[in-house]
Design a protein around this motif. Structure first.
Motif, PDB file in Angstrom:
ATOM      1  N   GLU A   1       0.705  -1.193   0.014  1.00 49.63           N
ATOM      2  CA  GLU A   1       0.046   0.021  -0.180  1.00 49.63           C
ATOM      3  C   GLU A   1       0.903   1.225  -0.036  1.00 49.63           C
ATOM      4  O   GLU A   1       0.479   2.294  -0.773  1.00 49.63           O
ATOM      5  CB  GLU A   1      -0.996   0.009   1.161  1.00 49.63           C
ATOM      6  N   GLU A   2       1.933   1.211   0.866  1.00 51.86           N
ATOM      7  CA  GLU A   2       2.927   2.356   0.894  1.00 51.86           C
ATOM      8  C   GLU A   2       3.331   2.580  -0.460  1.00 51.86           C
ATOM      9  O   GLU A   2       3.582   3.765  -0.959  1.00 51.86           O
ATOM     10  CB  GLU A   2       3.979   2.067   1.933  1.00 51.86           C
ATOM     11  N   ARG A   3       3.660   1.422  -1.255  1.00 53.49           N
ATOM     12  CA  ARG A   3       4.623   1.578  -2.463  1.00 53.49           C
ATOM     13  C   ARG A   3       3.426   2.259  -3.512  1.00 53.49           C
ATOM     14  O   ARG A   3       3.675   3.115  -4.514  1.00 53.49           O
ATOM     15  CB  ARG A   3       4.808   0.517  -3.210  1.00 53.49           C
ATOM     16  N   GLU A   4       2.087   1.711  -3.597  1.00 53.88           N
ATOM     17  CA  GLU A   4       1.108   2.378  -4.417  1.00 53.88           C
ATOM     18  C   GLU A   4       0.800   3.733  -4.134  1.00 53.88           C
ATOM     19  O   GLU A   4       0.376   4.410  -5.079  1.00 53.88           O
ATOM     20  CB  GLU A   4      -0.020   1.639  -4.123  1.00 53.88           C
ATOM     21  N   LYS A   5       0.899   4.052  -2.858  1.00 54.25           N
ATOM     22  CA  LYS A   5       0.746   5.804  -2.572  1.00 54.25           C
ATOM     23  C   LYS A   5       1.829   6.448  -3.066  1.00 54.25           C
ATOM     24  O   LYS A   5       1.503   7.619  -3.745  1.00 54.25           O
ATOM     25  CB  LYS A   5       0.956   5.969  -0.969  1.00 54.25           C
ATOM     26  N   LEU A   6       3.037   5.966  -3.333  1.00 58.03           N
ATOM     27  CA  LEU A   6       4.209   6.687  -4.030  1.00 58.03           C
ATOM     28  C   LEU A   6       4.105   6.544  -5.370  1.00 58.03           C
ATOM     29  O   LEU A   6       4.474   7.939  -6.050  1.00 58.03           O
ATOM     30  CB  LEU A   6       5.504   5.972  -3.486  1.00 58.03           C
ATOM     31  N   ILE A   7       3.344   5.783  -6.013  1.00 59.88           N
ATOM     32  CA  ILE A   7       3.204   5.734  -7.229  1.00 59.88           C
ATOM     33  C   ILE A   7       2.087   6.645  -7.790  1.00 59.88           C
ATOM     34  O   ILE A   7       2.348   7.348  -8.689  1.00 59.88           O
ATOM     35  CB  ILE A   7       2.738   4.156  -7.773  1.00 59.88           C
ATOM     36  N   LYS A   8       1.009   6.678  -6.919  1.00 58.65           N
ATOM     37  CA  LYS A   8       0.039   7.710  -7.221  1.00 58.65           C
ATOM     38  C   LYS A   8       0.345   9.012  -7.121  1.00 58.65           C
ATOM     39  O   LYS A   8      -0.178   9.833  -7.903  1.00 58.65           O
ATOM     40  CB  LYS A   8      -1.325   7.526  -6.311  1.00 58.65           C
ATOM     41  N   THR A   9       1.093   9.601  -6.049  1.00 60.25           N
ATOM     42  CA  THR A   9       1.582  10.603  -6.084  1.00 60.25           C
ATOM     43  C   THR A   9       2.721  11.099  -6.848  1.00 60.25           C
ATOM     44  O   THR A   9       3.365  12.125  -6.776  1.00 60.25           O
ATOM     45  CB  THR A   9       1.842  10.973  -4.538  1.00 60.25           C
ATOM     46  N   LYS A  10       3.141  10.280  -7.681  1.00 59.12           N
ATOM     47  CA  LYS A  10       4.408  10.417  -8.672  1.00 59.12           C
ATOM     48  C   LYS A  10       5.628  10.927  -7.681  1.00 59.12           C
ATOM     49  O   LYS A  10       6.398  11.701  -8.009  1.00 59.12           O
ATOM     50  CB  LYS A  10       4.201  11.199  -9.584  1.00 59.12           C
ATOM     51  N   SER A  11       5.875  10.215  -6.519  1.00 58.86           N
ATOM     52  CA  SER A  11       6.893  10.676  -5.595  1.00 58.86           C
ATOM     53  C   SER A  11       8.297  10.239  -6.044  1.00 58.86           C
ATOM     54  O   SER A  11       8.453   9.299  -6.722  1.00 58.86           O
ATOM     55  CB  SER A  11       6.618  10.134  -4.136  1.00 58.86           C
TER      56      SER A  11
ATOM     57  N   TYR B   1      12.601   4.051  -2.010  1.00 58.63           N
ATOM     58  CA  TYR B   1      11.728   3.021  -1.426  1.00 58.63           C
ATOM     59  C   TYR B   1      11.991   1.577  -1.686  1.00 58.63           C
ATOM     60  O   TYR B   1      12.049   0.750  -1.028  1.00 58.63           O
ATOM     61  CB  TYR B   1      10.179   3.397  -1.416  1.00 58.63           C
ATOM     62  N   ASP B   2      11.823   1.340  -3.310  1.00 60.38           N
ATOM     63  CA  ASP B   2      12.108   0.146  -3.648  1.00 60.38           C
ATOM     64  C   ASP B   2      13.608  -0.542  -3.356  1.00 60.38           C
ATOM     65  O   ASP B   2      13.476  -1.656  -2.978  1.00 60.38           O
ATOM     66  CB  ASP B   2      11.857   0.124  -5.106  1.00 60.38           C
ATOM     67  N   ASN B   3      14.657   0.370  -3.319  1.00 61.40           N
ATOM     68  CA  ASN B   3      15.881  -0.203  -2.932  1.00 61.40           C
ATOM     69  C   ASN B   3      15.777  -0.403  -1.517  1.00 61.40           C
ATOM     70  O   ASN B   3      16.578  -1.505  -1.181  1.00 61.40           O
ATOM     71  CB  ASN B   3      16.880   0.942  -3.234  1.00 61.40           C
ATOM     72  N   LEU B   4      15.240   0.199  -0.550  1.00 60.90           N
ATOM     73  CA  LEU B   4      15.285   0.036   0.693  1.00 60.90           C
ATOM     74  C   LEU B   4      14.417  -1.514   1.191  1.00 60.90           C
ATOM     75  O   LEU B   4      15.163  -2.169   1.822  1.00 60.90           O
ATOM     76  CB  LEU B   4      14.648   0.952   1.672  1.00 60.90           C
ATOM     77  N   CYS B   5      13.292  -1.539   0.521  1.00 60.61           N
ATOM     78  CA  CYS B   5      12.502  -2.915   0.612  1.00 60.61           C
ATOM     79  C   CYS B   5      13.336  -4.063  -0.141  1.00 60.61           C
ATOM     80  O   CYS B   5      13.522  -5.061   0.690  1.00 60.61           O
ATOM     81  CB  CYS B   5      11.384  -2.965  -0.320  1.00 60.61           C
ATOM     82  N   GLN B   6      14.107  -4.003  -0.982  1.00 57.55           N
ATOM     83  CA  GLN B   6      14.901  -4.868  -1.771  1.00 57.55           C
ATOM     84  C   GLN B   6      16.319  -5.257  -0.607  1.00 57.55           C
ATOM     85  O   GLN B   6      16.644  -6.469  -0.428  1.00 57.55           O
ATOM     86  CB  GLN B   6      15.786  -4.578  -3.122  1.00 57.55           C
ATOM     87  N   GLN B   7      16.796  -4.219   0.028  1.00 59.52           N
ATOM     88  CA  GLN B   7      17.829  -4.359   0.777  1.00 59.52           C
ATOM     89  C   GLN B   7      17.318  -5.105   2.276  1.00 59.52           C
ATOM     90  O   GLN B   7      17.979  -5.756   2.651  1.00 59.52           O
ATOM     91  CB  GLN B   7      18.389  -2.878   1.281  1.00 59.52           C
TER      92      GLN B   7
END
Length: 208
Positions: A154-164, A170-176
């Motif tokens: 959900e947090e990622r979807e928020k970032l996509i919608k707001t074009k953050s 965020y993706d790099n952090l999740c991967q790490q």
């Protein structure tokens, strides 16, 4: 400047041949260049500690270079040196820094995925409790930053919608984070699994 030279030296000399070295050759290099690797480690440790104590007194590029240098040299530093210093506690403190969180998790992941028995079989039993302590302290720190109720999707979807502009970070952090947790479990499954099934061991809750 010295840190940059260390990085270049590692990239041009050690890193290209590391994957081609067998266990015996790696031990020989560690032994022959023991003092040099220890000097690099001590310099990185000094810089990291200075930053944690007085973050406003150091340029960001310096602490970033120190972490990157440690990352490429840590494989050559004996684990007893790493666990015998306060480096791990310092790295866990650096998780608080948004800018340094990713590289810090990389450092911790590389430390935890090393096999103590390849370093020194006689010391592996002493290092395992320190590994567990590192894991527990890292989780405790992460729980303060990332609430247990956080829904990553959900947090990622928020970032996509707001074009953050923070989506890539965020993706790099999740991967790490995934690398840190799975790497720790995969590398030490042989002694973690029995511990997880030992209901009378107080350390069981740390793994569960």
């Amino acid at each position: 400047l010295k840190l940059n030279k260390f990085l270049i030296f590692s990239e041009e000399i050690f890193q290209p041949f590391l994957s081609q070295m067998n266990y015996q050759k790696i031990r020989e290099v560690k032994e022959n260049l023991k003092n040099e690797f220890e000097s690099v480690f001590n310099l990185c440790l000094l810089i990291i500690q200075s930053f944690v104590e007085n973050p406003n007194q150091m340029r960001f590029s310096i602490i970033e270079s120190a972490l990157n240098t440690f990352l490429v040299y840590q494989v050559w530093v004996p684990l007893k040196n790493i666990y015998g210093s306060n480096l791990i506690n310092l790295l866990i403190e650096l998780i608080d820094s948004i800018e340094l969180r990713e590289i810090t998790l990389k450092c911790l992941s590389d430390i935890t995925t090393r096999n103590p028995e390849l370093d020194n079989p006689e010391e592996s039993q002493q290092i395992n409790p320190e590994l567990l302590k590192l894991y527990a302290n890292a989780i405790a720190k992460l729980e303060k930053i990332l609430p247990i109720t956080l829904n990553f999707r959900e947090e990622r979807e928020k970032l996509i919608k707001t074009k953050s502009g923070n989506l890539k970070k965020y993706d790099n952090l999740c991967q790490q984070l995934a690398i840190f947790f799975t790497g720790f479990m995969r590398s030490h499954l042989s002694w973690i699994e029995p511990l997880a099934n030992d209901f009378y061991n107080p350390d069981q809750t740390t793994i569960i």
